[in-house]
Each structure stands twice: as C-alpha cells, then as structure tokens.
Design a protein around this motif. Sequence first.
Motif, PDB file in Angstrom:
ATOM      1  N   LEU A 219     -44.731 -14.601 -72.329  1.00  0.00           N
ATOM      2  CA  LEU A 219     -43.779 -15.255 -71.442  1.00  0.00           C
ATOM      3  C   LEU A 219     -43.398 -16.609 -72.033  1.00  0.00           C
ATOM      4  CD1 LEU A 219     -42.304 -15.543 -68.724  1.00  0.00           C
ATOM      5  CD2 LEU A 219     -44.401 -16.463 -67.788  1.00  0.00           C
ATOM      6  N   THR A 220     -42.119 -16.751 -72.385  1.00  0.00           N
ATOM      7  CA  THR A 220     -41.722 -18.021 -73.007  1.00  0.00           C
ATOM      8  C   THR A 220     -40.626 -18.741 -72.242  1.00  0.00           C
ATOM      9  OG1 THR A 220     -40.187 -16.829 -74.424  1.00  0.00           O
ATOM     10  CG2 THR A 220     -42.364 -17.310 -75.341  1.00  0.00           C
ATOM     11  N   LEU A 221     -40.023 -18.061 -71.250  1.00  0.00           N
ATOM     12  CA  LEU A 221     -38.968 -18.744 -70.493  1.00  0.00           C
ATOM     13  C   LEU A 221     -39.256 -18.641 -68.998  1.00  0.00           C
ATOM     14  CD1 LEU A 221     -36.156 -20.126 -70.277  1.00  0.00           C
ATOM     15  CD2 LEU A 221     -35.173 -17.826 -70.150  1.00  0.00           C
ATOM     16  N   VAL A 222     -39.233 -19.788 -68.339  1.00  0.00           N
ATOM     17  CA  VAL A 222     -39.318 -19.786 -66.885  1.00  0.00           C
ATOM     18  C   VAL A 222     -38.030 -20.380 -66.352  1.00  0.00           C
ATOM     19  CG1 VAL A 222     -40.475 -20.800 -64.879  1.00  0.00           C
ATOM     20  CG2 VAL A 222     -41.836 -19.924 -66.775  1.00  0.00           C
ATOM     21  N   GLY A 223     -37.362 -19.642 -65.472  1.00  0.00           N
ATOM     22  CA  GLY A 223     -36.159 -20.167 -64.825  1.00  0.00           C
ATOM     23  C   GLY A 223     -36.455 -20.379 -63.348  1.00  0.00           C
ATOM     24  N   VAL A 224     -36.304 -21.617 -62.908  1.00  0.00           N
ATOM     25  CA  VAL A 224     -36.521 -21.890 -61.484  1.00  0.00           C
ATOM     26  C   VAL A 224     -35.153 -21.837 -60.817  1.00  0.00           C
ATOM     27  CG1 VAL A 224     -37.331 -23.564 -59.792  1.00  0.00           C
ATOM     28  CG2 VAL A 224     -38.564 -23.269 -61.952  1.00  0.00           C
ATOM     29  N   VAL A 225     -34.955 -20.828 -59.957  1.00  0.00           N
ATOM     30  CA  VAL A 225     -33.616 -20.557 -59.438  1.00  0.00           C
ATOM     31  C   VAL A 225     -33.156 -21.670 -58.497  1.00  0.00           C
ATOM     32  CG1 VAL A 225     -32.223 -18.919 -58.113  1.00  0.00           C
ATOM     33  CG2 VAL A 225     -33.972 -18.081 -59.710  1.00  0.00           C
ATOM     34  N   ASP A 226     -34.060 -22.144 -57.644  1.00  0.00           N
ATOM     35  CA  ASP A 226     -33.678 -23.184 -56.685  1.00  0.00           C
ATOM     36  C   ASP A 226     -34.802 -24.215 -56.612  1.00  0.00           C
ATOM     37  OD1 ASP A 226     -32.952 -24.761 -54.571  1.00  0.00           O
ATOM     38  OD2 ASP A 226     -32.590 -23.112 -53.172  1.00  0.00           O
ATOM     39  N   ALA A 227     -34.732 -25.190 -57.518  1.00  0.00           N
ATOM     40  CA  ALA A 227     -35.836 -26.155 -57.606  1.00  0.00           C
ATOM     41  C   ALA A 227     -35.888 -27.054 -56.377  1.00  0.00           C
ATOM     42  CB  ALA A 227     -35.686 -27.003 -58.873  1.00  0.00           C
ATOM     43  N   ASP A 228     -34.781 -27.146 -55.636  1.00  0.00           N
ATOM     44  CA  ASP A 228     -34.729 -28.067 -54.495  1.00  0.00           C
ATOM     45  C   ASP A 228     -35.304 -27.459 -53.217  1.00  0.00           C
ATOM     46  OD1 ASP A 228     -33.216 -29.433 -56.366  1.00  0.00           O
ATOM     47  OD2 ASP A 228     -31.323 -28.733 -55.535  1.00  0.00           O
ATOM     48  N   LEU A 229     -35.603 -26.153 -53.283  1.00  0.00           N
ATOM     49  CA  LEU A 229     -35.937 -25.408 -52.064  1.00  0.00           C
ATOM     50  C   LEU A 229     -37.028 -26.081 -51.238  1.00  0.00           C
ATOM     51  CD1 LEU A 229     -35.371 -22.844 -50.468  1.00  0.00           C
ATOM     52  CD2 LEU A 229     -36.997 -21.643 -51.903  1.00  0.00           C
ATOM     53  N   GLY A 230     -38.130 -26.422 -51.892  1.00  0.00           N
ATOM     54  CA  GLY A 230     -39.264 -26.947 -51.145  1.00  0.00           C
ATOM     55  C   GLY A 230     -39.060 -28.362 -50.621  1.00  0.00           C
ATOM     56  N   LEU A 231     -38.076 -29.061 -51.181  1.00  0.00           N
ATOM     57  CA  LEU A 231     -37.869 -30.451 -50.767  1.00  0.00           C
ATOM     58  C   LEU A 231     -37.181 -30.539 -49.418  1.00  0.00           C
ATOM     59  CD1 LEU A 231     -36.696 -32.022 -54.128  1.00  0.00           C
ATOM     60  CD2 LEU A 231     -38.873 -32.382 -52.952  1.00  0.00           C
TER      61      LEU A 231
END
Length: 720
Positions: A545-557
């Motif tokens: 696994l070499t790529l992580v894409g965070v689809v909605d980084a703002d979600l938890g904020l």
Amino acid sequence: MSRIASVLLPMPLPEAFDYAEPDGMALAVGDQVAAPLGPRLMRGVVVALREAAGGNRPLKPIDRRLDEPPLPANTLEFVQWAARYAVDAPGQPLAIALRGARAPRPKPARVARRTGAEPGRPTPARRRVLEAAAGRPLSPADLARAAGVSSGVVKGLVDEGVLEIVELAAEARFDQPDLTRPGSELNPSQAAAAGLLNEMLDEGGFNVALLDGVTGSGKTEVYLEAVAHALAADPAAQVLILLPEIALTQAVIGRVAARFGGQPGEWHSGVAPPARRRVWEAVAAGRCRIVVGARSALFLPFTGLRLIVVDEEHDGSFKQEEGFIYHARDLAVVRGKIESAAVLLASATPSLETLRNAETGRYRWLRLSARHGTAQLPEIELVDLRQSPPPPQSWLSPPLVEAMRETLARGEQTLLFLNRRGYAPLVLCKACGERMTAPDTDSWLVEHRYSGRLVCHLTGFSMPKPERCPHCGAQESLVSIGPGVERVEEEARQLFPEARIAVFSSDTVFDAREARRLVEAMAEGEIDILVATQAAAKGHNFPRLTLVGVVDADLGLRGGDLRAAERTFQLLAQATGRAGRHDRPGRALLQTYAPEHAVMQALQAQDRDAFVAAEMEEREFAKLPPFGRLAAVIASGPDGAQLEAFMREMARAAPNAAGVEVYGPADAPLSLVRGRRRKRFLVRADRGVDLSAYMATWRARVKPPNAVRLAIDIDPYSFL
Ligand code: ADP
C-alpha cells in the motif's frame, strides 16, 4: 453460628443482597452461587461473608454453590471499583465479568482413540490411520482427513475394535506460548525501548508506560518482546492485549501466533458463546496465558495478570457508550493497579490525557521516532477542493485520480479513506425538499445500495428505498446527497474498470473471519483499491500500500465537540500512516476545503508535537480534559414536558461543591431518538475533585419518573 453471605447479582440492582449460608456449605468470597430472587434462582457471586447477629429476620438461604471457578478477589475488586467510578450498579460490570461463565459449555468432542487391539488386515490405508491416531486426539472425520483415507476406513477400524470413540470434555486447549522462539532482531531504538520495558517489568508492581512511536516504527514488535519477557519471568504470568476493534484483534492474533507458535485466547463480541466460555475458564484456571481482545476482555478472571497492553490507546472505540459506560483504557490502568501489573499504552498519536500523564512523569515515556528499516513516513499533500474540485456528482479530485492511476500502473495499492458507511448520508426529495429521517428520531436515513435500503445508523431502523417521496408523493424525485464508501467504490470502478476494488466497512465485513480474509487479501496484494471506513484505516500493515487518499478530511471537524480536532488529527495520521510501510515510499493526499486549518497544517508538516502543544494550551485555558474533568447526564423520556420538569428538578438538586460547574439542562444535539426526547447536563470539575462521588450524591437526590431513563457518563467522549 451461621453466616450471612452478601451476593452480588449480575443485574442493575443498587447493591448486593444478603442470604443465609446453609450449614456445611463453607462459602468463600468470589464463589459463584445460585440464590433465590423472587420465584427464580439467579447466578450470583459472594462478595462478603459475616457472622449473623442473633435476632435478625430470617434470610432466604443460598440454594447451592455452583461447580464453577470462583471470581478471583482482584477481579471482584475491579468490578466494584468500576461500578463506583461509573456511578452505576455493581451488577452491571459483574454481568460483563460473568459473560463467559454464563455462556453455554462447548459440546464434548467425540474423538477416535486406539484401544490397543491390532487390526486384522493392516492395509496401507489402515496403517496411515493408526499413525495419525497416535498424535493429537482427532474426530473420526478429521482422522480420516489427516490420514488421507475415506471415512469408511476409520469406521471399519472402529467396528473391529481397533479404535474406539470417546467423548473428551472440551477442556480448553490453549497452546502454551513457546518462549524460546526468537523475536525479530530489534533496531537500536526498538531495543532501547524494549530494554526499558523489561526493566519496568523486572521492577514488578504497578507501572504505566507510554510507547509513543510513529506508524510503522515497530511498536507491535516491541510490545511482543515485553509480552515474552513478562511470560518468561513467571510460569503463572498472564498478559492481556487490548485492541479497539475486532478487525485489529485479528491482525494481532496472527502476529502473536507467529511470535509464540500458538493461538492466544480471543475475546470480543464476535466470538461464539461456547468459545467464550472456554477462554473464560482457561483464563480463570491460568491455562490461557495470552488474551487478545476488545474492551470487555478487561473483565476476564485473570489470576496472574502481569502486563496489560492497550494498543492504539487513543482510540475512541475503547469507550463503551451503552449499558455500562466505561473507558477501557482508563480502566486498564485501574486494573493494572489492582493487579500490581505493568500497563503499556501504545500509539502513534496518543490521547492528550495520556500525553499529559507522560509529560508530568506519571507514565514512563518511550519514543520511537522513525519507521523501521528503510521505510519512510509518507509524503502528505493537501488537495484544496476549492482549487481542484472533482467533476459534478463525483468525489475524487483530479490530483487524487492521477495519483491512483500512477499507483495502479506501478502495481501498488491505494486506500481510499472515508469514514462514512453506506452509499449516501442523506436522501432528499428534489420536488419538495423533504429529508428522509427515521420515524421518531431526528437523524437522517443513510442510503445503502448493497442492501437497497435506507438505514438509520443510530437506531438500526431500515426500510426499502421508496419509489415516491413519502411526503409529497412525487415520482423518482428522491436524490442521494453526498458520498459514503459505497458511492466512492462506484466512482473508483467507473474510473478504473480493470482494477480489483473492495469495500471495508462494518456493513461489508460483519465478523472477525471476514475481516481476516479481507486483511489477508489486501496484504497478499489481491486488491488494488480498498475503500474503507476507519475499520480498516488503523493499525494494519499492508506492504504494497503506497497511496492513501482521504476523501473528506474535514468530516470529523464538523462535529465541533471538545475532541473534534484531536480525533481528526489522530484518525488521519493513522489513515495516512498506512502508506509506504515497507520498502516502497508512500504518499497521502488529503482532500479538504480548509487547508489552512491547524489540523491540516500539522498533518502536512507531520508535526504532531506542535499540534499537541497548541491543543493542550487551549484545553488548559478552558480547564477541559486533561486539565479538568467532565461528566454528562443524559436523560430521556417519551413526554417532553415531564422530562423538562424532571431536568429542572435535577438542576435544583445539584450539590454545591468547590471546583464543580454544572451546565444545562439543554436539549441534546440528538434531541429525539425512537420517540424519546433527550436532554443533557454537562459537568466540569477541577482535576482534584472526586467527580464520581459528586455525581453519585447528585444521583441519589433525585428520583426520576418511571418513564424517564437517566444515564451518567463519566469522562464523556460523545456529546450527542
Ligand atoms: P507499528 O505497530 O509501530 O505500526 P509494526 O510493529 O507493525 O509497527 O511494524 C511495522 C512493520 O515493520 C511490520 O511489518 C514489522 O514486522 C516490521 N518491523 C518492525 N520492526 C522490525 C524489526 N525489528 N525487524 C523486522 N521487521 C520489523
């Protein structure tokens, strides 16, 4: 002189009940007994014995002592401590502690055994069976399989009297850990941390250490060393490894098995009751020396607990929010104290509570600041969605899609992280604007395409997606708003039809076996793109696994509670930390509308310490945890006016105490669930205040109407 036995029953009763000890029963504290309660007999545990003073009214006698292992004194003390801390009935944690004892016994195993008679015709097939029968006792079917013969051959030998079928009581077979097996050769900083842990274990007694190491630094390797050391020092020693999620227990069980050459005891809600019973009994008898489990494993009847490891200690899933409300990390420290055991908290992103304890020297602080070997921490890039928006009705931005394309072309794996189950978090009618909600509950229904249903994640209510708007009756007017993992998977399939894509969420992975299968498939490289909620984003180790894409980084904020920033930082640091854990460099792309936010900046700069320092300052200023303590009162009832009146009465009854402030009552953010209105108080106290005692006093001053349910949450993590 007869004695009185106080018996605690595993139910929400305020205290233990007194019974007479029948002559000759010679009970001891911890014994499991059957005691009458109304017309029924209930299982309970003796918590105290005293001489009966004459002249009291006669008590009902205990029916009998159960032929079951007693609850060890330390476990009993822990149960009682936990109840006091949580301001709840001691029967509640007792019910958790007895869960394994009350599960049905496993059926006895039927095994084939040699009688000593020699077979009349020793064919090669028969000889193979007899050779296989010389080893571990096997069922007739397993024996046939092991010998590679048909079941008829085994049956023939039984008929001839060469083999006999016997029932073996399903005594738990837990492999003794093989402590002679070497672990990985530790790198210098790992060896230094392991050395300090070993010293701490050798000192003995209660001690807490924080193993604070970046993702992939080898924390698991280090704590397995500590496990080996603790077990080797004492043949009766037991070790508990706690994890926040069932999926993670699977990965760690695999590593424990590889390290010690045998299966540890496995404990979580996914374990079948007879297997749980087996673990419970083996732990009580000291036969099971390593337990890997989720939070309730903390209540197992250990007799020689020397070390508790809490892995991913920052994880909010350690907080049990329903029934008996407790935080397993905090209670692990308490259990360690009661058992005079060492406690090791491990994380790449420790909680502020734990960091504070480390900063002030209450906990030893061991740091691993680099990944093991040549692995590097991933590059983290912020994708500003205002500048690089995805096409309409899509969620993956052009830079992320490009990175996925490159990753696929190199034969490497991508993890798309979105902490949202289902297809779309909201369904609304474009004709009348109606938002689909669950009946009598103010939360949106989430669309699930796999099951074709609209689901309330709060109450479990679900219904088929209707053809018409239930409000205005318009045809085909319902539209899905926003993405869940299923929708991101759909988009990934459209973009990369040739890729092998899987979804990892609690809807697609229901049990431990399924989780293990998917984790293995990912580790073996059988999946190119994994779309996952937090169930897969933490702790795992996927070499390709070499790529992580965070689809909605703002979600938890967006939740905006006390820990929103901390939690988002932890979750995203964990998720991005899955990339590039081996020899290939990793990359993480965070899609955000707020790249200037402190959390995003800290993630990009990989500057946890700066983030923690800023966050600590804010908490200290507001006297919030870890600089103060919180408790919540949550009351619910079907009648809003009655609930309101009760909450006002409760407000008046709040004790006055220095260093305590009571806020509320206020409507809970989730103000209606299953037809019940919900209201809350929030209590803030200075660190030195015994908040549990304060809450208990308050609780004792009010008597809620029958229809009103009252829950107290010490150190709340949810403010809904
Ligand atoms: P963490 O728990 O800190 O995330 P792990 O213990 O999972 O890290 O280690 C990350 C990877 O590096 C694993 O594949 C692990 O087997 C490997 N690793 C770590 N330390 C060593 C070591 N000393 N020798 C060999 N492999 C190691």
